[in-house]
Design an enzyme around this catalytic site. Structure first.
Site, PDB file in Angstrom:
ATOM      1  CB  THR A 126       2.441  -1.477  -0.626  1.00  0.00           C
ATOM      2  OG1 THR A 126       3.172  -0.102  -0.664  1.00  0.00           O
ATOM      3  CG2 THR A 126       1.616  -1.563   0.456  1.00  0.00           C
ATOM      4  CG  ASP A 127       7.447   0.954  -0.626  1.00  0.00           C
ATOM      5  OD1 ASP A 127       6.250   1.329  -0.783  1.00  0.00           O
ATOM      6  OD2 ASP A 127       8.260   1.621  -1.299  1.00  0.00           O
ATOM      7  CD  GLU A 128       2.223   3.806  -0.185  1.00  0.00           C
ATOM      8  OE1 GLU A 128       1.512   4.153   0.239  1.00  0.00           O
ATOM      9  OE2 GLU A 128       2.148   3.716  -1.654  1.00  0.00           O
ATOM     10  CE  LYS A 166      -1.435  -4.353  -0.408  1.00  0.00           C
ATOM     11  NZ  LYS A 166      -1.949  -5.391  -1.422  1.00  0.00           N
ATOM     12  CG  ASN A 219       5.663   4.772  -5.615  1.00  0.00           C
ATOM     13  OD1 ASN A 219       5.875   4.330  -4.541  1.00  0.00           O
ATOM     14  ND2 ASN A 219       4.274   5.400  -5.730  1.00  0.00           N
ATOM     15  CD  GLU A 275     -10.983  -0.327  -4.186  1.00  0.00           C
ATOM     16  OE1 GLU A 275     -10.319   0.846  -4.587  1.00  0.00           O
ATOM     17  OE2 GLU A 275     -12.044  -0.967  -4.932  1.00  0.00           O
ATOM     18  CE1 TYR A 330      -3.020   0.006  -1.175  1.00  0.00           C
ATOM     19  CE2 TYR A 330      -1.036   1.243  -0.859  1.00  0.00           C
ATOM     20  CZ  TYR A 330      -1.389   0.124  -1.380  1.00  0.00           C
ATOM     21  OH  TYR A 330      -0.604  -0.530  -2.128  1.00  0.00           O
ATOM     22  CB  SER A 331       0.202   2.102   4.190  1.00  0.00           C
ATOM     23  OG  SER A 331      -0.071   2.938   5.172  1.00  0.00           O
ATOM     24  N   PRO A 389      -0.540  18.239 -11.303  1.00  0.00           N
ATOM     25  CG  PRO A 389      -2.208  17.243 -10.255  1.00  0.00           C
ATOM     26  CD  PRO A 389      -1.641  17.575 -11.825  1.00  0.00           C
ATOM     27  CB  ILE A 413       0.861  -4.759 -10.838  1.00  0.00           C
ATOM     28  CG1 ILE A 413       1.434  -3.260 -10.322  1.00  0.00           C
ATOM     29  CG2 ILE A 413       2.218  -5.568 -10.962  1.00  0.00           C
ATOM     30  CD1 ILE A 413       1.666  -3.346  -8.976  1.00  0.00           C
TER      31      ILE A 413
HETATM   32  P1  NAD Z   1      -4.994  -1.468  -9.442  1.00  0.00           P
HETATM   33  O1  NAD Z   1      -5.750  -0.485  -8.678  1.00  0.00           O
HETATM   34  O2  NAD Z   1      -4.396  -1.137 -10.938  1.00  0.00           O
HETATM   35  O3  NAD Z   1      -5.660  -2.813  -9.772  1.00  0.00           O
HETATM   36  C1  NAD Z   1      -6.419  -3.615  -8.804  1.00  0.00           C
HETATM   37  C2  NAD Z   1      -7.396  -4.451  -9.129  1.00  0.00           C
HETATM   38  O4  NAD Z   1      -8.301  -5.353  -8.307  1.00  0.00           O
HETATM   39  C3  NAD Z   1      -8.289  -4.056 -10.166  1.00  0.00           C
HETATM   40  O5  NAD Z   1      -8.467  -4.629 -11.637  1.00  0.00           O
HETATM   41  C4  NAD Z   1      -9.628  -4.261  -9.491  1.00  0.00           C
HETATM   42  O6  NAD Z   1     -10.887  -4.524 -10.082  1.00  0.00           O
HETATM   43  C5  NAD Z   1      -9.464  -5.440  -8.810  1.00  0.00           C
HETATM   44  N1  NAD Z   1     -10.061  -5.631  -7.414  1.00  0.00           N
HETATM   45  C6  NAD Z   1     -10.160  -4.438  -6.468  1.00  0.00           C
HETATM   46  N2  NAD Z   1     -11.202  -4.964  -5.540  1.00  0.00           N
HETATM   47  C7  NAD Z   1     -11.630  -6.398  -5.797  1.00  0.00           C
HETATM   48  C8  NAD Z   1     -12.301  -7.139  -5.375  1.00  0.00           C
HETATM   49  N3  NAD Z   1     -13.016  -6.945  -4.064  1.00  0.00           N
HETATM   50  N4  NAD Z   1     -12.221  -8.464  -5.842  1.00  0.00           N
HETATM   51  C9  NAD Z   1     -11.718  -8.725  -7.048  1.00  0.00           C
HETATM   52  N5  NAD Z   1     -11.047  -7.977  -7.674  1.00  0.00           N
HETATM   53  C10 NAD Z   1     -10.702  -6.726  -6.998  1.00  0.00           C
HETATM   54  O7  NAD Z   1      -3.565  -1.882  -8.719  1.00  0.00           O
HETATM   55  P2  NAD Z   1      -2.223  -2.509  -8.994  1.00  0.00           P
HETATM   56  O8  NAD Z   1      -1.544  -0.909  -9.018  1.00  0.00           O
HETATM   57  O9  NAD Z   1      -2.052  -3.171 -10.125  1.00  0.00           O
HETATM   58  O10 NAD Z   1      -1.748  -2.909  -7.697  1.00  0.00           O
HETATM   59  C11 NAD Z   1      -1.870  -4.443  -7.340  1.00  0.00           C
HETATM   60  C12 NAD Z   1      -1.290  -4.875  -6.313  1.00  0.00           C
HETATM   61  O11 NAD Z   1       0.031  -4.211  -6.031  1.00  0.00           O
HETATM   62  C13 NAD Z   1      -2.370  -4.180  -5.021  1.00  0.00           C
HETATM   63  O12 NAD Z   1      -2.096  -5.272  -4.066  1.00  0.00           O
HETATM   64  C14 NAD Z   1      -1.253  -3.240  -4.407  1.00  0.00           C
HETATM   65  O13 NAD Z   1      -1.559  -2.921  -2.916  1.00  0.00           O
HETATM   66  C15 NAD Z   1       0.306  -3.674  -4.777  1.00  0.00           C
HETATM   67  N6  NAD Z   1       1.016  -2.699  -4.944  1.00  0.00           N
HETATM   68  C16 NAD Z   1       0.955  -1.555  -6.063  1.00  0.00           C
HETATM   69  C17 NAD Z   1       2.224  -0.760  -6.361  1.00  0.00           C
HETATM   70  C18 NAD Z   1       1.969   0.207  -7.286  1.00  0.00           C
HETATM   71  O14 NAD Z   1       2.809   0.993  -7.351  1.00  0.00           O
HETATM   72  N7  NAD Z   1       0.664   0.098  -8.179  1.00  0.00           N
HETATM   73  C19 NAD Z   1       3.176  -0.743  -5.253  1.00  0.00           C
HETATM   74  C20 NAD Z   1       2.991  -1.599  -4.437  1.00  0.00           C
HETATM   75  C21 NAD Z   1       2.142  -2.694  -4.261  1.00  0.00           C
HETATM   76  P1  TYD Z   2       0.920   7.798  -6.361  1.00  0.00           P
HETATM   77  O1  TYD Z   2       1.234   7.724  -7.791  1.00  0.00           O
HETATM   78  O2  TYD Z   2      -0.440   8.459  -6.097  1.00  0.00           O
HETATM   79  O3  TYD Z   2       1.403   6.670  -5.416  1.00  0.00           O
HETATM   80  P2  TYD Z   2       1.800   6.539  -3.851  1.00  0.00           P
HETATM   81  O4  TYD Z   2       0.711   7.412  -3.016  1.00  0.00           O
HETATM   82  O5  TYD Z   2       1.254   5.027  -3.628  1.00  0.00           O
HETATM   83  O6  TYD Z   2       3.165   6.658  -3.602  1.00  0.00           O
HETATM   84  O7  TYD Z   2       1.868   9.169  -5.680  1.00  0.00           O
HETATM   85  C1  TYD Z   2       3.086   8.902  -5.893  1.00  0.00           C
HETATM   86  C2  TYD Z   2       3.636  10.336  -5.331  1.00  0.00           C
HETATM   87  O8  TYD Z   2       3.179  11.463  -6.073  1.00  0.00           O
HETATM   88  C3  TYD Z   2       3.176  10.518  -3.899  1.00  0.00           C
HETATM   89  O9  TYD Z   2       4.159  10.997  -3.004  1.00  0.00           O
HETATM   90  C4  TYD Z   2       2.071  11.586  -4.122  1.00  0.00           C
HETATM   91  C5  TYD Z   2       2.357  12.350  -5.173  1.00  0.00           C
HETATM   92  N1  TYD Z   2       1.389  13.085  -6.043  1.00  0.00           N
HETATM   93  C6  TYD Z   2       1.485  14.118  -6.579  1.00  0.00           C
HETATM   94  O10 TYD Z   2       2.392  14.986  -6.319  1.00  0.00           O
HETATM   95  N2  TYD Z   2       0.362  14.569  -7.495  1.00  0.00           N
HETATM   96  C7  TYD Z   2      -0.554  13.758  -7.892  1.00  0.00           C
HETATM   97  O11 TYD Z   2      -1.445  14.262  -8.788  1.00  0.00           O
HETATM   98  C8  TYD Z   2      -0.569  12.411  -7.414  1.00  0.00           C
HETATM   99  C9  TYD Z   2      -1.657  11.334  -7.991  1.00  0.00           C
HETATM  100  C10 TYD Z   2       0.430  12.105  -6.553  1.00  0.00           C
END
Ligand code: NAD
Ligand code: TYD
Length: 363
Positions: free
Chosen positions: A140-142, A169, A194, A88, A165-166, A220, A13
């Site tokens: 996150t909404d989690e 956060k 998500n 993370e 994780y949640s 999967p 993101i």
């Molecule tokens: P991502 O895992 O793709 O990227 C995380 C980035 O943070 C990576 O580039 C990693 O190198 C960096 N990072 C990790 N630890 C670090 C540290 N200690 N110092 C500096 N950099 C560090 O994650 P994302 O999916 O892009 O998510 C970004 C943010 O959005 C996160 O805070 C996540 O909790 C939140 N979020 C993500 C989703 C989603 O669907 N992906 C949904 C809701 C909230």
């Molecule tokens: P994920 O993309 O890991 O995001 P989050 O756990 O943050 O919601 O998973 C999205 C949904 O898909 C979650 O309900 C777990 C499920 N899932 C699978 O069923 N198979 C998979 O291989 C993965 C990675 C996730």
């Protein structure tokens, strides 16, 4: 020049957000991207941006837990805005190894807040100054836990995080909010559902399913596949954060959702259908005569798997005029096209070659 410090900007993101800010918003300032480059960080995501915006984009490899580094960065760049993505982010990894989640998501957020406080609030303010600071924390909404069949998460829903994780956060959200209430730090928080779209690391459901399908590997699906997620196109998420930075009020939290609830099994089936249209299985030798849907494989459920998430985004819609604009059909087609069109990126990520590229260029 105004400076925006973005943490985690080499991830999914964060890299989309930096691209959005520099290419779509007219932001005239500089973006500093601080990222530790964990397995999820890939500066290749922004290689074109680095070349195009030489004087307005800087990458710093470093850890948000490192106070000395943060102090040096604030001294050097005097950022007025921090947009904090670094985390993370994968639930499954948090189940098998929660330590990094506690370190980065909790301690790292604390270190950033504390540094911003010391630079923005502890100095004698110049009464003529028109600088307005903002610390935006991306969450996150989690944190709200798991829903039953009905209802949606509102900003007032009590926190009930259920995975490491949640929980990490949720903890960081509380600390960020406390910095506003206690010290007056101008914090905003967004809790979003998500995301999906380009540059998504293929450990999460949508990119994993796309890339496994193309290679004829199993898709999967955890448990019965009837868990529900509310899918948000990453471009819509970036627009929401930008809106919060421009118009949101310090101290406020905004829920950001895609108005797009889907069971996991229906998402995987839609991916298969999109692939059949854009890269038919019949012409893909890896499929050996099978359809993409034939690859769907139900596997053991995730421990403590949350059943349903859904977001009520009424507050940001009414207050800031944001709502999601990309339908799932369009967003998914664009995402599939992006993975099909970016074979080099996919290859580097899948083979791990991007790690050696990082070593050569950034260690
Ligand atoms: P991502 O895992 O793709 O990227 C995380 C980035 O943070 C990576 O580039 C990693 O190198 C960096 N990072 C990790 N630890 C670090 C540290 N200690 N110092 C500096 N950099 C560090 O994650 P994302 O999916 O892009 O998510 C970004 C943010 O959005 C996160 O805070 C996540 O909790 C939140 N979020 C993500 C989703 C989603 O669907 N992906 C949904 C809701 C909230
Ligand atoms: P994920 O993309 O890991 O995001 P989050 O756990 O943050 O919601 O998973 C999205 C949904 O898909 C979650 O309900 C777990 C499920 N899932 C699978 O069923 N198979 C998979 O291989 C993965 C990675 C996730």
């Amino acid at each position: 020049m105004k400076t925006m410090l973005v943490t985690g900007g080499a991830g999914f993101i964060g890299s989309n957000f930096i691209r959005y800010v520099l290419e779509k918003t007219g932001f005239p300032g500089r973006v500093v991207n601080l990222d530790k480059l964990t397995y999820a960080g890939n500066p290749e995501n922004l290689e074109d941006i680095r070349r195009k915006y030489k004087s307005r984009y800087a990458f710093v490899k470093g850890d948000i837990c490192d106070f000395r580094l943060l102090n040096g960065l604030f001294k050097k760049y005097s950022p007025e805005t921090v947009v904090h993505f670094a985390a993370e982010s994968h639930v499954d990894r948090s189940i098998f190894g929660p330590k990094d989640f506690i370190e980065t998501n909790i301690h790292g957020t604390f270190a950033l807040l504390e540094t911003a406080r010391s630079f923005w609030l502890s100095r004698i303010p110049d009464p003529r100054s028109s600088i307005s600071y903002r610390f935006h924390h991306v969450s996150t909404d989690e944190v709200y836990g798991s829903l039953g069949k009905t209802g949606k998460f509102k900003e007032t829903t009590p926190y009930d995080p259920r995975s490491p994780y949640s929980a990490s956060k949720a903890s960081s959200d509380h600390i960020a909010r406390a910095y506003h209430h206690t010290y007056g730090l101008p914090v905003t928080i967004s809790n979003c559902s998500n995301n999906y779209g380009p540059y998504h690391f293929p450990e999460k459901l949508i990119p994993l399913a796309i890339l496994n399908a193309l290679e004829g590997k199993p898709l999967p699906v955890y448990g019965d596949g009837l868990q529900v997620r509310d899918w948000l196109y990453v471009g819509d998420h970036c627009a929401a954060i930008w809106r919060i930075l421009r118009k949101g009020r310090a101290g406020e939290t905004y829920n950001v959702g895609g108005n797009c609830e889907k069971t996991n099994i229906s998402v995987v089936k839609e991916i298969c259908r999109a692939l059949e249209r854009l890269a038919p299985s019949a012409a893909n030798p890896a499929l050996k005569g099978r359809s993409y849907e034939d690859l769907i494989t139900f596997v053991k459920d995730r421990a403590g798997h949350d059943r349903r998430y859904a977001i009520d985004f009424g507050k940001i819609k009414r207050g800031l005029g944001w709502s999601p604009s990309v339908t799932f059909a369009r967003g998914l087609a664009e995402t599939v096209r992006w993975y099909l069109g970016n074979a080099a990126w996919v290859g580097n990520v899948k083979t791990g070659a991007y790690r050696s590229w990082l070593k050569k260029n950034y260690d």
